[in-house]
Structures are given as C-alpha cells and as structure tokens.
Write a protein that holds these residues in place. Structure first.
Motif, PDB file in Angstrom:
ATOM      1  N   ILE A  13      44.004  40.496   5.963  1.00  0.00           N
ATOM      2  CA  ILE A  13      42.647  40.332   6.483  1.00  0.00           C
ATOM      3  C   ILE A  13      42.727  39.839   7.919  1.00  0.00           C
ATOM      4  CG2 ILE A  13      40.503  39.016   6.282  1.00  0.00           C
ATOM      5  CD1 ILE A  13      40.987  38.819   3.323  1.00  0.00           C
ATOM      6  N   VAL A  14      42.013  40.492   8.805  1.00  0.00           N
ATOM      7  CA  VAL A  14      41.923  40.067  10.200  1.00  0.00           C
ATOM      8  C   VAL A  14      40.478  39.688  10.482  1.00  0.00           C
ATOM      9  CG1 VAL A  14      42.218  40.716  12.614  1.00  0.00           C
ATOM     10  CG2 VAL A  14      43.811  41.591  10.889  1.00  0.00           C
ATOM     11  N   GLY A  15      40.276  38.526  11.072  1.00  0.00           N
ATOM     12  CA  GLY A  15      38.924  38.083  11.385  1.00  0.00           C
ATOM     13  C   GLY A  15      38.912  37.139  12.568  1.00  0.00           C
ATOM     14  N   GLN A  16      37.720  36.800  13.000  1.00  0.00           N
ATOM     15  CA  GLN A  16      37.524  35.863  14.093  1.00  0.00           C
ATOM     16  C   GLN A  16      36.945  34.572  13.522  1.00  0.00           C
ATOM     17  OE1 GLN A  16      38.075  35.627  17.314  1.00  0.00           O
ATOM     18  NE2 GLN A  16      36.565  34.168  18.097  1.00  0.00           N
ATOM     19  N   ASN A  17      37.657  33.470  13.742  1.00  0.00           N
ATOM     20  CA  ASN A  17      37.238  32.156  13.241  1.00  0.00           C
ATOM     21  C   ASN A  17      37.094  32.174  11.719  1.00  0.00           C
ATOM     22  OD1 ASN A  17      36.431  29.491  13.173  1.00  0.00           O
ATOM     23  ND2 ASN A  17      34.333  29.891  13.846  1.00  0.00           N
ATOM     24  N   VAL A  34      46.313  36.359   5.885  1.00  0.00           N
ATOM     25  CA  VAL A  34      45.166  36.289   6.796  1.00  0.00           C
ATOM     26  C   VAL A  34      45.640  36.182   8.239  1.00  0.00           C
ATOM     27  CG1 VAL A  34      43.555  35.323   5.120  1.00  0.00           C
ATOM     28  CG2 VAL A  34      45.002  33.789   6.445  1.00  0.00           C
ATOM     29  N   ARG A  35      44.839  36.772   9.141  1.00  0.00           N
ATOM     30  CA  ARG A  35      45.149  36.761  10.571  1.00  0.00           C
ATOM     31  C   ARG A  35      43.858  36.455  11.324  1.00  0.00           C
ATOM     32  NH1 ARG A  35      49.311  35.985   8.864  1.00  0.00           N
ATOM     33  NH2 ARG A  35      51.246  37.165   9.041  1.00  0.00           N
ATOM     34  N   ASP A  36      43.902  35.461  12.202  1.00  0.00           N
ATOM     35  CA  ASP A  36      42.703  34.983  12.886  1.00  0.00           C
ATOM     36  C   ASP A  36      42.867  35.155  14.388  1.00  0.00           C
ATOM     37  OD1 ASP A  36      40.821  33.188  14.192  1.00  0.00           O
ATOM     38  OD2 ASP A  36      40.412  32.372  12.209  1.00  0.00           O
ATOM     39  N   THR A  37      41.977  35.952  14.987  1.00  0.00           N
ATOM     40  CA  THR A  37      42.090  36.227  16.422  1.00  0.00           C
ATOM     41  C   THR A  37      41.768  34.996  17.273  1.00  0.00           C
ATOM     42  OG1 THR A  37      39.836  37.127  16.313  1.00  0.00           O
ATOM     43  CG2 THR A  37      41.651  38.698  16.232  1.00  0.00           C
ATOM     44  N   LEU A  68      40.071  43.702  14.530  1.00  0.00           N
ATOM     45  CA  LEU A  68      41.228  44.548  14.212  1.00  0.00           C
ATOM     46  C   LEU A  68      41.898  45.069  15.475  1.00  0.00           C
ATOM     47  CD1 LEU A  68      39.809  46.581  11.198  1.00  0.00           C
ATOM     48  CD2 LEU A  68      41.756  45.010  11.135  1.00  0.00           C
ATOM     49  N   ALA A  69      41.079  45.522  16.414  1.00  0.00           N
ATOM     50  CA  ALA A  69      41.630  46.012  17.677  1.00  0.00           C
ATOM     51  C   ALA A  69      42.228  44.871  18.489  1.00  0.00           C
ATOM     52  CB  ALA A  69      40.539  46.727  18.473  1.00  0.00           C
ATOM     53  N   LEU A  70      41.598  43.721  18.440  1.00  0.00           N
ATOM     54  CA  LEU A  70      42.099  42.557  19.178  1.00  0.00           C
ATOM     55  C   LEU A  70      43.454  42.107  18.649  1.00  0.00           C
ATOM     56  CD1 LEU A  70      38.954  40.281  19.590  1.00  0.00           C
ATOM     57  CD2 LEU A  70      40.365  41.190  21.439  1.00  0.00           C
ATOM     58  N   TRP A  71      43.614  42.135  17.325  1.00  0.00           N
ATOM     59  CA  TRP A  71      44.848  41.624  16.748  1.00  0.00           C
ATOM     60  C   TRP A  71      46.070  42.374  17.259  1.00  0.00           C
ATOM     61  CZ3 TRP A  71      46.543  37.348  15.038  1.00  0.00           C
ATOM     62  CH2 TRP A  71      47.766  37.286  14.389  1.00  0.00           C
ATOM     63  N   ASP A  72      45.953  43.681  17.406  1.00  0.00           N
ATOM     64  CA  ASP A  72      47.078  44.457  17.941  1.00  0.00           C
ATOM     65  C   ASP A  72      47.445  44.003  19.346  1.00  0.00           C
ATOM     66  OD1 ASP A  72      47.222  45.957  15.637  1.00  0.00           O
ATOM     67  OD2 ASP A  72      45.943  47.574  16.395  1.00  0.00           O
ATOM     68  N   LYS A  73      46.438  43.775  20.174  1.00  0.00           N
ATOM     69  CA  LYS A  73      46.686  43.312  21.543  1.00  0.00           C
ATOM     70  C   LYS A  73      47.296  41.911  21.550  1.00  0.00           C
ATOM     71  CE  LYS A  73      44.670  46.689  24.001  1.00  0.00           C
ATOM     72  NZ  LYS A  73      45.332  47.459  25.085  1.00  0.00           N
ATOM     73  N   LEU A  74      46.716  41.028  20.754  1.00  0.00           N
ATOM     74  CA  LEU A  74      47.180  39.647  20.738  1.00  0.00           C
ATOM     75  C   LEU A  74      48.593  39.532  20.175  1.00  0.00           C
ATOM     76  CD1 LEU A  74      43.870  37.992  19.524  1.00  0.00           C
ATOM     77  CD2 LEU A  74      44.981  37.569  21.729  1.00  0.00           C
ATOM     78  N   THR A  75      48.916  40.363  19.187  1.00  0.00           N
ATOM     79  CA  THR A  75      50.262  40.352  18.620  1.00  0.00           C
ATOM     80  C   THR A  75      51.303  40.635  19.682  1.00  0.00           C
ATOM     81  OG1 THR A  75      49.451  41.030  16.445  1.00  0.00           O
ATOM     82  CG2 THR A  75      51.769  41.396  16.889  1.00  0.00           C
ATOM     83  N   ASP A  76      51.035  41.615  20.531  1.00  0.00           N
ATOM     84  CA  ASP A  76      51.968  41.959  21.609  1.00  0.00           C
ATOM     85  C   ASP A  76      52.099  40.812  22.608  1.00  0.00           C
ATOM     86  OD1 ASP A  76      52.355  44.425  20.464  1.00  0.00           O
ATOM     87  OD2 ASP A  76      50.944  45.480  21.776  1.00  0.00           O
TER      88      ASP A  76
END
Length: 495
Positions: free
Chosen positions: A10-14, A32-35, A94-102
């Motif tokens: 699950i990817v979400g904000q806050n 879980v993954r939190d941007t 979801l799109a943010l998580w890919d960027k932030l992961t890098d």
C-alpha cells in the motif's frame, strides 16, 4: 477489500492519519509505504521544504494539485468532482513513490526509509487503541495542584511582605514585581529565570521555583485537560512519527503524552482496565550508550561491557570516592548528560542546580568538567573533531540531517537520531512478532520507553516480547555496547 489490500503493498500520503481509521474497522495492513515519511527522511533539516501532497506533487512530478475540495463537505452524496479529487489523491502517491525511491537510494537513505515504513503500522496500532484513563484520579491531582499553588503563594507572600503595588500583594508571575520583591529583601536579580533562582542562596528562591512548577502543572494539567478523554475512558493521541523532523524522533499532540509530568500523581491516571496491566519497558542510559559507540571512548566502552552503571563510574572518577552516595550520583548525572553535548562551566553549574538540585560554583563546575574529560578522552576528541561551519550529520542507522550549524546539534543529532532509529526498529519488530502475544498492544511511545497493555496472565510473556524487540532493534546500531532494557509491570503508568 481489506483482505486484498493486506496482501499487497500500500502506498499513501500521511498513512499515520488513515491507518488508525481502517484498523479500527478491522484492517490489518501488510507492507506499507508513505510518501510523506519518505520526503521527511529525504529532506530532514531543510526547513524550506514542505511535505504535503500538493508540495510533493509539484516538486517531484511537476503537477499542480487543486486541493480546494480538501475542506469540502464529504458527508452527503459524492459529486463527480469529489470522486475525481479522491481518485487523484490515490493515484499521485503511487507515482511519487517511484520518484522518491530513486532519490532515497541516491542519498543512501533507503535503510532509514525502510525503518520508518516498518514502524508505521505499530505507530498506527498505538493510535488505534489509545491508553486507558482514570478520570477520578486526575480530578484529585488537579485539585491537589491548585491547593499547592495557593499554599506556595501564601508562603511567598509571608517571605516577602509589604509588596510595593496598589493591592499590597505581589504578582509572582510578573517579572517586574518579582524583581522588586527580591530587591526589598536586599537581593539584586540579573534574571528571574529558573537557572538564576536555582543558583541563589536564599530561602525564598526554592519556594518561588516550587510555586512556578506547581502553577505550570495546575495550568497545563488541570480539569481543562480532561477534554482529551474519550467517552470510552481512553485517551487517543495523535502520534507524529517524524514529529521532531530534524532528528527523527517522534512527537505527540492532542494531547502531548510525551511531555506529561513524571509526577506519579499524574502518571497513575493512565491505567489498564480491570483484568489487564501495563508493561513498561525503558532503555537504560541509551544516549550515553550510543555516545560510547559513536566516540569509541575506551573508559565508557569498558564500563558498559563490565555491566557498570556509568553514573557511578563517573562519580568515582570525578570525586575520587569508592562509596558513591545518592547525592554523588546526582552530580554525576549532571556531568554525564550536561557535558555529553558540550556545555561550558557556567551552563553546567546552572544545569546541575536546575535539573538535579546540585549546587556548584562556576569554578567547581569547571574543575569537574576538566576531570570528566580526562576520564573520557574519547568524548573530548569527538567534540574537538566536529567540523566548523554547516555540515550534514548521520546517525548510526544512516539517517541524515542537512544544514546543521550549531555545535550542540552536531553532537546531539547523531545520538538522539540513533536512539530514534533503534526505537522504531523495535516497534517494527513488535508488529512483526505480534502473534506471540495476542491481545497485547502498545499504548504509549515516549522517546526511550514503550508501554504495552495486556491481560494480567500474559504479563511475563509480554515483558519478554517487548524486551526482546527493544534489544533486537537497538543492538545492531551500538554493538559491542550492550543494550539494557528495564521492564516493570503495574496497573498504572506510575506502577
């Protein structure tokens, strides 16, 4: 839907806001993954960077989000605009998580982000359950605090009569009137602050300090505080996982349970329901243990490996005593905690008086300071090796803080941040191992302490479960320094 979500990432904000709502409905999250947490990890220390979804989308995706509907009425039938807004809020993370992961990987912060994501379900777990509360005990404490304020005010008036104002009574909350009252007693105050009063040798000074402390307790923790108690007699706080964003430590609000007085009259108000108990587990001297690992000071390392109490070790070295008294140990605490982060002699004397009730002249503080650093040369070398200017710091777990310029922050951020890393790893392990103690759950997360509620027959198993998670979470960060966790069980937080 819950079953499907539990089996996927699950990817979400806050998510610290969303997960407690879902968990109260029976949802048990998986990965879980939190941007927002990821952004806070990436930019820790940069106060110019915001972490809202709108700011993240603009910064990392070049998208401008319209957040006007965030405060709209969502209680009735949803319009097309409502649905589009909600869908976009689910899509963007979801799109943010890919960027932030890098970006996390490029900054060598993947492990730190993983620590935060692992702790997230456990923090939500604590928020979901809240902590039990005894309203009657709180009302009694509030009444007692009010009575103590009145008594101390009467004692102050008796010690400093003939107030020089229209009403003939000193307002002990006024800087000017306090200064005038002391002047009439032949005392010239350069400051009315607590450090100045603690260093003053006059019977009125400790009474004024006690009055201020009592007035603060009565004002902050009186009957008005009871608005935080829910109808089910529990207190549900908001836990901010990276609330002290620069260091990585948690914070708490509405209400702030981390800053509650240690006074047992207040802590006994936080209580387990009938048939249940609170298991309280606290890291012992963890900041000093972390400092021993970071600095490599041989005397500190040897003391901890031998199972010594460092406050006793310091007292013996500084005072040259074999038998250490309680007062000697208080002095030692002021040295260990005050000098660890770079206090000078004057600040140390004020700190010792204000926090530990130890009276030192500036010259005595200076002599103790010199002996302390001769005892622990590794600490002195650490202090002297801190670079000048603005730097980046890292914890033992790899957590970064940028833009660090103050000398004390260059010292305390790696230590306190490592403590935060270890505690969050421990919380992640509690969540992962929760099947070992069904029905037990964390209710308080206070810097170096985790408090768990459980059934009374479980207390031995839960004590071992919590201790094991706390040791296993912290040990890899400070090895070979041993981790000590003190565990107590009681009906209330006070015991």
């Amino acid at each position: 839907m819950f079953a499907a979500l539990a089996g996927t990432e699950i990817v979400g904000q806050n998510l610290g806001f969303d997960l407690p709502f879902l968990m109260r409905l029976g949802f048990v999250p998986g990965r879980v993954r939190d941007t927002m947490l990821a952004s806070q990890v990436l930019h820790a220390g940069n106060r110019a960077i915001g972490h809202s979804l709108k700011e993240l989308a603009h910064r990392h995706l070049g998208i401008t989000l319209d957040k006007e509907l965030q405060t709209a009425d969502w209680s009735g039938a949803l319009t097309g605009s409502h649905r589009e807004y909600a869908a976009r809020d689910a899509e963007v993370p979801l799109a943010l998580w890919d960027k932030l992961t890098d970006e996390l990987a490029r900054s060598d912060l993947t492990n730190t982000a993983d620590t935060e994501m692992g702790a997230l379900p456990a923090v939500a777990w604590a928020a979901t359950h809240g902590v039990g509360f005894d309203r009657t005990a709180w009302e009694a404490a509030a009444d007692g605090a009010e009575a103590r304020v009145r008594d101390l005010r009467d004692r102050l008036d008796a010690l400093a009569p003939n107030a020089g104002n229209l009403f003939g009574v000193t307002n002990w909350n006024s800087v000017d009137e306090v200064t005038d009252a002391f002047a009439r007693l032949g005392i010239t105050l350069s400051s009315t602050g607590d450090d100045a009063l603690a260093a003053l040798d006059h019977p009125i000074a400790p009474v004024l300090r006690a009055y201020r402390a009592a007035a603060k307790l009565s004002g902050s923790y009186g009957r008005e505080w009871l608005r935080h108690v829910a109808p089910d007699a529990r207190v549900y706080a908001t836990w901010k996982q990276i609330g002290a964003g620069a260091s990585g430590r948690m914070s708490c609000k509405e209400p702030n349970l981390q800053q509650l007085p240690r006074d047992p009259r207040y802590r006994r108000c936080f209580a387990a329901p009938p048939g249940r108990v609170l298991v309280k587990a606290d890291y012992s001297q963890i900041e000093l243990r972390i400092a021993a690992r970071i600095t490599g000071d041989r005397r500190m390392l040897d003391a901890y490996r031998a199972g010594e109490d460092l406050h006793t070790t310091t007292a013996r070295a500084v005072l040259g005593k074999t038998d250490v008294t309680k007062d000697d140990r208080q002095l030692s605490k002021s040295l260990n905690f005050g000098l660890l982060y770079g206090m000078g002699a004057r600040a140390l004397a004020a700190y010792a008086a204000s926090n530990f009730g130890v009276a030192l002249t500036e010259a005595e503080a200076g002599r103790h300071r010199d002996t302390f650093f001769r005892t622990y040369p590794g600490l002195r070398a650490w202090h002297r090796g801190v670079p000048n200017g603005t730097i980046e710091t890292r914890t033992r777990g790899g957590r970064r803080r940028v833009g660090v310029s103050a000398f004390t922050e260059k010292l305390n951020t790696p230590v306190q941040g490592t403590g935060a890393d270890g505690l969050k790893r421990a919380l992640a392990l509690l969540w992962e191992r929760r099947s070992a103690c069904p029905g037990a759950f964390p209710v308080l997360l206070v810097h170096d302490e985790i408090v768990v509620e459980c059934g009374a027959p479980q207390q031995s198993d839960v004590a071992a479960w919590v201790r094991g998670a706390m040791v296993d979470g912290m040990a890899p960060l400070i090895d070979p320094v041993p981790v000590e966790v003190e565990v107590k069980v009681g009906a209330t937080w006070a015991g």
